[in-house]
Design an enzyme around this catalytic site. Structure first.
Site, short mmCIF file in Angstrom:
data_model
loop_
_atom_site.label_atom_id
_atom_site.label_comp_id
_atom_site.label_asym_id
_atom_site.label_seq_id
_atom_site.Cartn_x
_atom_site.Cartn_y
_atom_site.Cartn_z
N TYR A 50 0.83 -1.20 0.00
CA TYR A 50 0.00 0.00 0.00
C TYR A 50 0.87 1.26 0.00
CZ TYR A 50 -3.07 3.64 1.89
OH TYR A 50 -3.75 4.82 2.09
N GLU A 88 -11.52 5.37 5.44
CA GLU A 88 -10.98 6.19 6.53
C GLU A 88 -12.01 6.37 7.65
OE1 GLU A 88 -7.97 6.90 6.69
OE2 GLU A 88 -7.15 7.05 4.68
N TRP A 116 -5.25 0.97 10.75
CA TRP A 116 -5.38 0.94 9.30
C TRP A 116 -5.18 -0.48 8.77
CZ3 TRP A 116 -7.87 3.10 5.76
CH2 TRP A 116 -7.49 3.09 4.42
#
Length: 212
Positions: free
Chosen positions: A24, A46, A54
């Protein structure tokens, strides 16, 4: 257990725990986004991350993609209570009622911004004058959680009826979608993102994109 990836290249330290993080970081994080569907995806992800890591959301990203109609705001905006109750039974996502309802609400608000500004992309990039902010952090401790730009954007989104769009969440969105380059200066991606940002090839609103 996910295997750690050796730092054969200098990278931002936050991404070195898992291979998925590294991928990522290396391929997406900080690349300027000018696609509304991608913006909507990150608004959902988010928002879902709020209070969580995350890594939790990255692991469920494909699940979110399937559950939320490939992140199509037009389709998500039409989800009714029955559909939402079905979604809340699906372990492929974080089954938080407030966050799921917020995603549907935000889809409606997203469409309103598209109608008013022509695209969500034009709207969100206006908060950085349509040019990515290039920071020069030496280490992760210097990177802020919020900025005056994220404060302003968050405040405006909340005024427009969005949910789960506090300044911290919105700054994470700005980092992810390249409105700001928060790669550490020694990270190999810092210069690459800086170059991509200077080009703005996909940004039709930047009149300086062809200048030297």
């Amino acid at each position: 257990m996910p295997t750690k990836t050796p730092p054969e290249k200098e990278r931002c330290s936050w991404c070195l725990k898992f291979e998925q993080y590294v991928k990522y970081h290396d391929e997406e994080w900080g690349v300027p986004v000018h696609d509304d569907q991608t913006h909507f995806e990150f608004l959902i992800l988010e928002g879902a991350q709020a209070g969580l890591s995350w890594s939790t959301i990255l692991k469920k990203r494909e699940g979110y993609k399937k559950v939320f109609a490939n992140f199509d705001p037009n389709k998500v905006s039409k989800f009714n209570d029955k559909k939402i109750e079905t979604i809340l039974l699906n372990p492929a996502i974080v089954r938080n009622r407030l966050k799921v309802y917020a995603a549907v609400n935000n889809a409606k608000r997203f469409l309103e911004i598209q109608k008013e500004f022509g695209s969500f992309d034009f709207y969100i990039w206006s908060f950085v004058n349509h040019n990515p902010i290039q920071n020069k952090w030496k280490n992760l401790r210097e990177v802020p959680a919020t900025t005056k730009e994220s404060d302003a954007l968050s405040k405006d989104l909340i005024k427009r009826g969005f949910k789960f769009v506090g300044s911290t969440v919105i700054y994470a969105h700005m980092q992810a979608c390249g409105l700001v380059n928060d790669h550490i200066k020694d990270c190999f991606r810092y210069k690459e993102i800086n170059f991509l940002s200077s080009q703005q090839k996909n940004n039709p609103y930047n009149t300086d994109q062809n200048s030297e």
